[in-house]
Design a protein around this motif. Structure first.
Motif, PDB file in Angstrom:
ATOM      1  N   CYS A  67      -5.253 -57.835  28.687  1.00 37.20           N
ATOM      2  CA  CYS A  67      -4.381 -58.760  27.964  1.00 37.20           C
ATOM      3  C   CYS A  67      -3.350 -59.363  28.897  1.00 37.20           C
ATOM      4  CB  CYS A  67      -3.670 -58.050  26.816  1.00 37.20           C
ATOM      5  SG  CYS A  67      -4.793 -57.622  25.500  1.00 37.20           S
ATOM      6  N   ARG A  68      -2.788 -58.500  29.771  1.00 37.53           N
ATOM      7  CA  ARG A  68      -1.799 -59.012  30.734  1.00 37.53           C
ATOM      8  C   ARG A  68      -2.417 -60.104  31.592  1.00 37.53           C
ATOM      9  NH1 ARG A  68      -0.633 -53.557  32.280  1.00 37.53           N
ATOM     10  NH2 ARG A  68       0.790 -52.784  30.679  1.00 37.53           N
ATOM     11  N   ASP A  69      -3.681 -59.869  31.984  1.00 35.52           N
ATOM     12  CA  ASP A  69      -4.345 -60.884  32.794  1.00 35.52           C
ATOM     13  C   ASP A  69      -4.419 -62.206  32.056  1.00 35.52           C
ATOM     14  OD1 ASP A  69      -4.657 -59.308  34.907  1.00 35.52           O
ATOM     15  OD2 ASP A  69      -6.825 -58.977  34.694  1.00 35.52           O
ATOM     16  N   GLU A  70      -4.669 -62.099  30.740  1.00 35.53           N
ATOM     17  CA  GLU A  70      -4.792 -63.333  29.967  1.00 35.53           C
ATOM     18  C   GLU A  70      -3.446 -63.991  29.750  1.00 35.53           C
ATOM     19  OE1 GLU A  70      -7.462 -64.667  29.419  1.00 35.53           O
ATOM     20  OE2 GLU A  70      -8.947 -63.074  29.624  1.00 35.53           O
ATOM     21  N   ARG A  71      -2.407 -63.167  29.783  1.00 42.18           N
ATOM     22  CA  ARG A  71      -1.085 -63.687  29.488  1.00 42.18           C
ATOM     23  C   ARG A  71      -0.595 -64.501  30.676  1.00 42.18           C
ATOM     24  NH1 ARG A  71       2.663 -58.959  28.133  1.00 42.18           N
ATOM     25  NH2 ARG A  71       2.901 -59.083  30.389  1.00 42.18           N
TER      26      ARG A  71
ATOM     27  N   TYR B  55      -5.057 -63.130  23.351  1.00 39.17           N
ATOM     28  CA  TYR B  55      -4.052 -63.559  24.326  1.00 39.17           C
ATOM     29  C   TYR B  55      -4.496 -64.816  25.068  1.00 39.17           C
ATOM     30  CZ  TYR B  55      -0.936 -59.583  23.733  1.00 39.17           C
ATOM     31  OH  TYR B  55      -0.052 -58.705  23.223  1.00 39.17           O
ATOM     32  N   ARG B  56      -5.810 -64.879  25.346  1.00 33.68           N
ATOM     33  CA  ARG B  56      -6.321 -66.039  26.063  1.00 33.68           C
ATOM     34  C   ARG B  56      -6.203 -67.294  25.213  1.00 33.68           C
ATOM     35  NH1 ARG B  56     -11.022 -64.071  27.361  1.00 33.68           N
ATOM     36  NH2 ARG B  56     -12.136 -64.881  25.554  1.00 33.68           N
ATOM     37  N   LEU B  57      -6.581 -67.147  23.926  1.00 34.69           N
ATOM     38  CA  LEU B  57      -6.511 -68.309  23.037  1.00 34.69           C
ATOM     39  C   LEU B  57      -5.070 -68.782  22.869  1.00 34.69           C
ATOM     40  CD1 LEU B  57      -9.087 -67.235  20.307  1.00 34.69           C
ATOM     41  CD2 LEU B  57      -9.377 -68.945  22.101  1.00 34.69           C
ATOM     42  N   GLU B  58      -4.178 -67.805  22.848  1.00 33.90           N
ATOM     43  CA  GLU B  58      -2.773 -68.168  22.694  1.00 33.90           C
ATOM     44  C   GLU B  58      -2.286 -68.903  23.950  1.00 33.90           C
ATOM     45  OE1 GLU B  58      -0.180 -64.912  21.883  1.00 33.90           O
ATOM     46  OE2 GLU B  58       1.411 -66.241  21.130  1.00 33.90           O
ATOM     47  N   GLU B  59      -2.715 -68.376  25.113  1.00 34.82           N
ATOM     48  CA  GLU B  59      -2.332 -68.988  26.382  1.00 34.82           C
ATOM     49  C   GLU B  59      -2.835 -70.428  26.449  1.00 34.82           C
ATOM     50  OE1 GLU B  59      -0.497 -67.834  28.753  1.00 34.82           O
ATOM     51  OE2 GLU B  59      -0.908 -69.302  30.327  1.00 34.82           O
ATOM     52  N   GLN B  60      -4.056 -70.637  25.849  1.00 32.24           N
ATOM     53  CA  GLN B  60      -4.616 -71.987  25.891  1.00 32.24           C
ATOM     54  C   GLN B  60      -4.016 -72.893  24.834  1.00 32.24           C
ATOM     55  OE1 GLN B  60      -8.572 -70.605  25.939  1.00 32.24           O
ATOM     56  NE2 GLN B  60      -8.910 -71.176  28.069  1.00 32.24           N
ATOM     57  N   GLY B  61      -3.210 -72.313  23.964  1.00 35.70           N
ATOM     58  CA  GLY B  61      -2.511 -73.137  22.990  1.00 35.70           C
ATOM     59  C   GLY B  61      -3.303 -73.396  21.723  1.00 35.70           C
ATOM     60  N   TRP B  62      -4.396 -72.661  21.504  1.00 29.85           N
ATOM     61  CA  TRP B  62      -5.189 -72.904  20.302  1.00 29.85           C
ATOM     62  C   TRP B  62      -4.703 -72.083  19.130  1.00 29.85           C
ATOM     63  CZ3 TRP B  62     -10.103 -72.406  23.789  1.00 29.85           C
ATOM     64  CH2 TRP B  62     -10.250 -73.622  24.499  1.00 29.85           C
ATOM     65  N   PHE B  78       1.141 -61.634  13.643  1.00 33.12           N
ATOM     66  CA  PHE B  78       0.226 -62.500  12.905  1.00 33.12           C
ATOM     67  C   PHE B  78      -0.119 -63.714  13.741  1.00 33.12           C
ATOM     68  CE2 PHE B  78      -0.174 -60.890   8.583  1.00 33.12           C
ATOM     69  CZ  PHE B  78       0.788 -59.877   8.595  1.00 33.12           C
ATOM     70  N   TYR B  79      -1.416 -64.010  13.825  1.00 30.46           N
ATOM     71  CA  TYR B  79      -1.866 -65.195  14.560  1.00 30.46           C
ATOM     72  C   TYR B  79      -2.266 -66.262  13.586  1.00 30.46           C
ATOM     73  CZ  TYR B  79      -2.094 -62.031  18.537  1.00 30.46           C
ATOM     74  OH  TYR B  79      -1.773 -61.160  19.517  1.00 30.46           O
ATOM     75  N   ARG B  80      -2.003 -67.526  13.980  1.00 33.91           N
ATOM     76  CA  ARG B  80      -2.519 -68.616  13.148  1.00 33.91           C
ATOM     77  C   ARG B  80      -2.975 -69.762  14.051  1.00 33.91           C
ATOM     78  NH1 ARG B  80       2.069 -71.847  13.123  1.00 33.91           N
ATOM     79  NH2 ARG B  80       3.924 -70.570  13.496  1.00 33.91           N
ATOM     80  N   LEU B  81      -3.795 -70.633  13.455  1.00 33.35           N
ATOM     81  CA  LEU B  81      -4.390 -71.737  14.207  1.00 33.35           C
ATOM     82  C   LEU B  81      -3.354 -72.835  14.454  1.00 33.35           C
ATOM     83  CD1 LEU B  81      -7.331 -71.408  14.826  1.00 33.35           C
ATOM     84  CD2 LEU B  81      -7.883 -73.015  13.004  1.00 33.35           C
ATOM     85  N   THR B  82      -3.400 -73.437  15.629  1.00 31.93           N
ATOM     86  CA  THR B  82      -2.583 -74.628  15.882  1.00 31.93           C
ATOM     87  C   THR B  82      -3.472 -75.837  15.667  1.00 31.93           C
ATOM     88  OG1 THR B  82      -3.193 -74.751  18.204  1.00 31.93           O
ATOM     89  CG2 THR B  82      -1.302 -73.383  17.670  1.00 31.93           C
ATOM     90  N   PRO B  83      -2.876 -77.038  15.580  1.00 28.73           N
ATOM     91  CA  PRO B  83      -3.726 -78.231  15.422  1.00 28.73           C
ATOM     92  C   PRO B  83      -4.762 -78.335  16.546  1.00 28.73           C
ATOM     93  CG  PRO B  83      -1.437 -78.779  15.019  1.00 28.73           C
ATOM     94  CD  PRO B  83      -1.462 -77.343  15.456  1.00 28.73           C
ATOM     95  N   ALA B  84      -4.329 -77.982  17.778  1.00 22.14           N
ATOM     96  CA  ALA B  84      -5.286 -78.028  18.891  1.00 22.14           C
ATOM     97  C   ALA B  84      -6.417 -77.042  18.651  1.00 22.14           C
ATOM     98  CB  ALA B  84      -4.564 -77.708  20.204  1.00 22.14           C
ATOM     99  N   GLY B  85      -6.068 -75.887  18.069  1.00 19.15           N
ATOM    100  CA  GLY B  85      -7.066 -74.863  17.786  1.00 19.15           C
ATOM    101  C   GLY B  85      -8.076 -75.354  16.750  1.00 19.15           C
ATOM    102  N   ARG B  86      -7.564 -76.090  15.760  1.00 20.18           N
ATOM    103  CA  ARG B  86      -8.430 -76.632  14.712  1.00 20.18           C
ATOM    104  C   ARG B  86      -9.465 -77.569  15.323  1.00 20.18           C
ATOM    105  NH1 ARG B  86      -6.486 -75.319   9.870  1.00 20.18           N
ATOM    106  NH2 ARG B  86      -4.353 -74.980  10.520  1.00 20.18           N
ATOM    107  N   LYS B  87      -8.995 -78.406  16.248  1.00 23.21           N
ATOM    108  CA  LYS B  87      -9.899 -79.330  16.919  1.00 23.21           C
ATOM    109  C   LYS B  87     -10.938 -78.566  17.735  1.00 23.21           C
ATOM    110  CE  LYS B  87      -9.167 -82.953  19.871  1.00 23.21           C
ATOM    111  NZ  LYS B  87      -8.229 -83.501  20.856  1.00 23.21           N
ATOM    112  N   GLN B  88     -10.452 -77.557  18.448  1.00 25.00           N
ATOM    113  CA  GLN B  88     -11.327 -76.753  19.290  1.00 25.00           C
ATOM    114  C   GLN B  88     -12.397 -76.066  18.442  1.00 25.00           C
ATOM    115  OE1 GLN B  88     -11.475 -76.600  22.465  1.00 25.00           O
ATOM    116  NE2 GLN B  88     -12.876 -74.872  22.740  1.00 25.00           N
ATOM    117  N   LEU B  89     -11.947 -75.572  17.286  1.00 19.78           N
ATOM    118  CA  LEU B  89     -12.887 -74.895  16.388  1.00 19.78           C
ATOM    119  C   LEU B  89     -14.006 -75.848  15.968  1.00 19.78           C
ATOM    120  CD1 LEU B  89     -13.798 -72.584  14.563  1.00 19.78           C
ATOM    121  CD2 LEU B  89     -12.152 -73.370  12.862  1.00 19.78           C
ATOM    122  N   ALA B  90     -13.575 -77.077  15.622  1.00 18.58           N
ATOM    123  CA  ALA B  90     -14.569 -78.062  15.181  1.00 18.58           C
ATOM    124  C   ALA B  90     -15.593 -78.311  16.290  1.00 18.58           C
ATOM    125  CB  ALA B  90     -13.865 -79.364  14.797  1.00 18.58           C
TER     126      ALA B  90
END
Lengths: 898, 110
Positions: A67-71, B55-62, B78-90
């Motif tokens: 996770c840290r790597d991803e962060r 964590y990766r998805l969050e880092e990418q802003g989705w 709690f995680y939720r989708l961002t507009p960018a994430g919605r587009k990515q999902l599509a």
């Protein structure tokens, strides 16, 4: 996530590692608890449920790590890894690391040392409030701007100027301090009351001068510099308010300056200038007019140009009114052209004025060390490339195991920067040493404003240079790694072959090294040539076995008193053992004391000053000398005769001119027997007959012009700044105390100064040239060494690489000479290309050296050519060694090693 | 490890997580439960893949995250989708559908 959010996370990742880790911990713990809860709901026992949940979750620490790597910390942690790895890697190859670090230390150290001088002299502002507003006035004396301006002009400007907030004048000179201990000559500044307030300086103790003190017959007061106060009074605060004796007059000490106060001129003691309305009391050059220096503070919002325009107008208005009245006889050198004298007024920033000529030399040196550093970079890049060849397999393996190109390149760059930082650290040591060595220079030829040293700015410079250097030379192997094709590399690595473009890159580095070194060598060659030309200049007087000292008479001695003083001293000096001849003059060469005036020739129309244009009348220098002066100084009599003791009698009307005078005024004829008349002493000065012609003397140093001179043996007009000359047989050092004794016998309270031989005086005038030459010369020498090492390295590497090819060639019948030629040819091509580029660059750049050159053209073809040939020769030698090795390759061995 | 578990194809985990969050914000555990249940226990997401992916998805802003309280009063992220994430999902969804159709076509050809 937008960029800002991203940056925020990055920073969080960096600085809030603990907090983020805690959050991660909480998140995962809650996951486990929820799973446990679910398990319980599914019917498990609590312990069983928890155990199952933990098992399902897996290795917590490893997950956290992923996770840290991803962060957002992906950048910094591998960076630390790179640093550790790089350090380890360098430690395993100490020879390589040492060579690289030493090379860089040399380059960075030289840069730091020169930069510390540039920093102290050019970059630091003057230590006064709002230094940018401070300007110095300059008068255009017949085309040569000088900071000497007439007191009358100063008074007018002060009265009329609207653009200057304040204007202050000062004048410098020697004064004699008596009363306690031995008499001491101090450098004194006479200043107007505005001077210190304008600079924003308040005495550490006491007060500034008052307006009342700054009037011609006001109370005599003095402000002490911190240094003098410490050395003479041991820092005794009670000296404030006491009376001290300066130039045989009583002055009250009203203030003591703070220790940190500095002024571009080394004044130790300050008095009021007391200018009054017309004349002054200090350095009097002519009737009613004093020459002084003026500094001013611009009003806020006024630019230098605006103020200058205003001053021009004032000057035009004032000066017609002055001509006639203000003809300072025997004024400063620039004055004597007669004509309108003081021309238009200009302004120059005070800092620029202080920095003056040094700027050019410093910038040249800074450029030279930058070149040196570039060569060092190229060399280290070459080393790294050679090492990269050896590490190709390592890189390929790493790439095959999934290391991204960027990751590998980054790791290589990190290693380079590490190297550069180590070099920078060692370079600081080099710089410490260099700054100390430069210290002596700063005394001689740098404006004594700031101490030169290594401060925060210099440290920042070194750090910056180190990092940039590291990135620069690290780029080559990083780019290489970037381009490397993993498969090819893995296959090739075993055979130690290299791609063509790698060699091309190294060749490019060699070419630039040669070019840069050539530029430095040409620069150094030009300086060395001009220095040797300068040393070949005949000063016109003897330098060996001539001891001199200066005496500045104070207390307003009358003419007969001065004559008596001079004659007594000369007599007693002659009587000293080992002294052959003794003489005195008021214009000793290299002392800057020179009296200048126009001359009229009998039978030619008199000079009409209302008609002459600037530069039309050539001024002559008029030294007063005692009878044996030419003999003592070893100035040859070219025709006619030398002075005899009868010539010194009042009214004898006899002068001797130099060859320059003869050539100028009597071209093609002999000056002997002609009658001339020097203007300025007084209008009724009698005409004098020329009885002899002597050789030319470089009055103002070897690089200076030769002035027409008229020597007079009559002492009645002699100045107050006297020099004595003793011709000694044998060693002169032992005489110094005897000489002091002689002066003390004649005049107990008279200090003497600058006791030194003419040889020393001459050496002093060439100090800064010698230093510039030595510095540029040694930079060039180091550059040459580095370039040669670079060529040698590349060529011998090429030989190693091509062993097999050479083996094949020899097996097929190539002779040793063929192989030798093959390798040398390759090296020669690179060298010649570098030389060609270097010549072009040098051709474009050497004009910046012009101000440092003496009688050598900045594109002197002989220097260009001989340096190019010499460099090519040395480069060939560097190729020859590896070439010989190649020629000795045993084809059987070479082919078998495959 | 349970036998019924099927390995996820490379890249499909992201798609599944985004899809799970499209149905509403939830915490990591909730995402894994939802995937397991809706896939009828076929798809088991390992936490070792789930959290790094989050964590990766969050880092990418989705996706983006907030701290909240779960149903049974636990502090949870709690995680939720961002507009960018919605587009990515599509996008990911479309490309997945293309891929599975293609694979099916190949498999069913006799």
């Amino acid at each position: 996530m937008n960029l800002r959010e991203k940056m925020r996370r990055r920073f969080q990742g960096l600085f809030r590692k603990q907090e983020l880790d805690d959050q991660m911990d909480t998140e995962m713990r809650s996951h486990v608890e929820m799973q446990t809860q679910e398990n319980i709901e599914a019917g498990m026992k609590p312990e069983e449920a928890r155990r199952k949940a933990l098992l399902d979750f897996g290795a917590v620490e490893s997950i956290k790590e992923q996770c840290r790597d991803e962060r957002g910390v992906r950048w910094i942690e591998p960076f630390a890894q790179d640093v550790r790895y790089g350090a380890r890697k360098l430690g395993k190859n100490p020879g390589f690391a040492a060579v690289a670090v030493l090379t860089l230390a040399l380059g960075i150290g030289a840069n730091t040392a020169i930069f510390s001088v540039v920093n102290a002299v050019l970059l630091k502002p003057l230590p006064y409030p709002e230094p940018g507003q401070l300007v110095q006035l300059r008068a255009d004396w017949s085309g040569s701007p000088s900071s000497d301006i007439g007191s009358t002009t100063f008074i007018e400007v002060k009265a009329q100027s609207q653009s200057l907030a304040r204007i202050a004048a000062y004048s410098g000179g020697a004064m004699t301090l008596t009363g306690i201990g031995s008499a001491e000559r101090v450098v004194a500044g006479a200043v107007t009351a505005d001077f210190f307030p304008m600079l924003g300086v308040q005495p550490a103790q006491g007060r500034n001068f008052t307006r009342e003190e700054d009037t011609p017959n006001g109370p005599k007061s003095v402000i002490l510099g911190h240094g003098l106060w410490q050395s003479r009074w041991g820092g005794d605060p009670d000296v404030l308010g006491r009376t001290i004796t300066v130039n045989q007059q009583s002055y009250t000490v009203v203030g003591i300056l703070p220790a940190r106060f500095q002024y571009p001129e080394p004044f130790q003691l300050w008095t009021p200038l007391a200018l009054g309305e017309t004349g002054g009391t200090f350095v009097k050059y002519g009737e009613g007019m004093v020459l002084l220096k003026a500094i001013a503070r611009l009003k806020p919002g006024v630019t230098l140009e605006q103020a200058q325009t205003e001053l021009q107008t004032i000057a035009q208005r004032v000066q017609p009114a002055q001509s006639g009245e203000a003809q300072p006889a025997g004024g400063p050198r620039a004055m004597g052209t007669g004509g309108g004298g003081e021309g238009g007024l200009t302004l120059i920033g005070l800092h620029e004025q202080v920095v003056g000529d040094v700027k050019g030399a410093l910038l040249v040196l800074l450029g030279a060390v930058a070149f040196l550093l570039l060569i060092a970079c190229a060399n280290v890049a070459n080393l790294l490339l050679a090492r990269a060849a050896a590490r190709q397999r390592e890189m390929a393996v790493r790439a095959a195991l999934g290391a991204g190109r960027l990751r590998v390149a980054r790791q290589l760059l990190t290693e380079s920067v590490l190297l550069a930082l180590a070099g920078g650290g060692l370079g600081l040591l080099v710089a410490f040493w260099g700054v100390q060595a430069l210290g002596q220079w700063s005394d001689a030829s740098l404006p004594a404003m700031h101490g030169i040293g290594i401060d925060a700015r210099v440290l920042a410079f070194t750090l910056g240079v180190s990092v940039i250097t590291g990135l620069l030379f690290g780029l080559a192997p990083a780019v290489q790694a970037w381009r490397t094709d993993v498969n090819a590399a893995l296959q090739e690595a075993g055979r130690g072959e290299m791609g063509w473009h790698r060699n091309r890159f190294r060749h490019l580095l060699v070419v630039s090294e040669v070019a840069l070194a050539l530029v430095l060598l040409i620069g150094a060659g030009l300086l060395i040539k001009s220095f040797s030309r300068l040393m070949d200049v005949n000063p016109g007087f003897r330098t060996d076995g001539v001891l001199t000292f200066q005496v500045t008479l104070t207390g307003g001695k009358s003419s007969p008193q001065k004559i008596n003083f001079i004659e007594q001293i000369v007599e007693r000096l002659k009587a000293l053992p080992g002294v052959q001849v003794a003489a005195a003059t008021d214009s000793l060469p290299l002392t800057q004391f020179e009296r200048i005036t126009p001359a009229e020739i009998e039978g030619r129309p008199p000079i009409d000053f209302s008609q002459v244009k600037p530069g039309e009348v050539r001024p002559v220098s008029r030294p007063t000398v005692t009878v044996d002066y030419f003999n003592a100084m070893g100035i040859p009599v070219k025709s006619g005769r030398a002075f005899t003791s009868q010539d010194a009698h009042p009214g004898a009307g006899v002068v001797i001119v130099n060859e320059a005078f003869e050539k100028h005024h009597f071209p093609g004829q002999s000056a002997v027997g002609k009658r001339i008349h020097l203007l300025g002493s007084s209008a009724e000065a009698p005409w004098a007959t020329v009885v002899g012609v002597v050789g030319e003397v470089r009055q103002s140093g070897l690089a200076g012009d030769v002035m027409p001179e008229v020597y007079s043996p009559e002492l009645k007009d002699v100045g107050d700044a006297l020099s004595f000359v003793i011709r000694v047989s044998g060693e002169s050092a032992g005489l110094i105390s005897a000489v002091r004794g002689v002066v003390a016998e004649v005049e107990p309270n008279q200090p003497l100064h600058n006791v030194m031989t003419m040889e020393q005086r001459l050496a002093n005038t060439t100090t800064s040239r010698r230093l510039n030459t030595a510095l540029l010369g040694s930079f060039a020498a180091v550059a040459l060494l580095l370039a040669v090492v670079g060529i040698y390295g590349v060529m011998s590497h090429a030989v190693t690489q091509r062993r097999r090819e050479i083996g094949v060639r020899m097996a097929l019948g190539a002779q040793k000479s063929d192989v030798l030629g093959l390798i040398i040819n390759g090296g020669l091509r690179l060298t010649l290309l570098g030389v060609a580029v270097g010549l072009a660059v040098a051709f474009a750049l050497t004009r910046y050296l012009s101000s440092l050159l003496y009688s050598v053209n900045s594109t002197d073809p002989l220097t260009f050519l001989s340096v190019a040939v010499a460099l090519t020769g040395v480069a060939l030698l560097a190729c020859w060694l590896p070439a010989r090795r190649a020629a000795n390759v045993n084809p059987m061995v070479a082919l078998r090693t495959e | 490890m349970p036998k019924e578990k099927t390995d996820l194809l490379q890249g499909t985990l992201d798609l599944l997580i985004l899809r799970a969050l499209q149905l509403g914000p939830r915490h990591g555990f909730g995402v894994s439960v939802l995937i397991r249940q809706t896939s009828k226990e076929v798809l088991q997401v390992e936490q070792g893949s789930l959290y790094p992916a989050l964590y990766r998805l969050e880092e990418q802003g989705w996706i983006t995250s907030d701290w909240g309280v779960s149903d049974n009063n636990r502090k949870a992220k709690f995680y939720r989708l961002t507009p960018a994430g919605r587009k990515q999902l599509a996008e990911e969804r479309a490309s997945w559908e293309r891929l599975s159709t293609a694979i099916n076509l190949v498999l069913k050809t006799t």
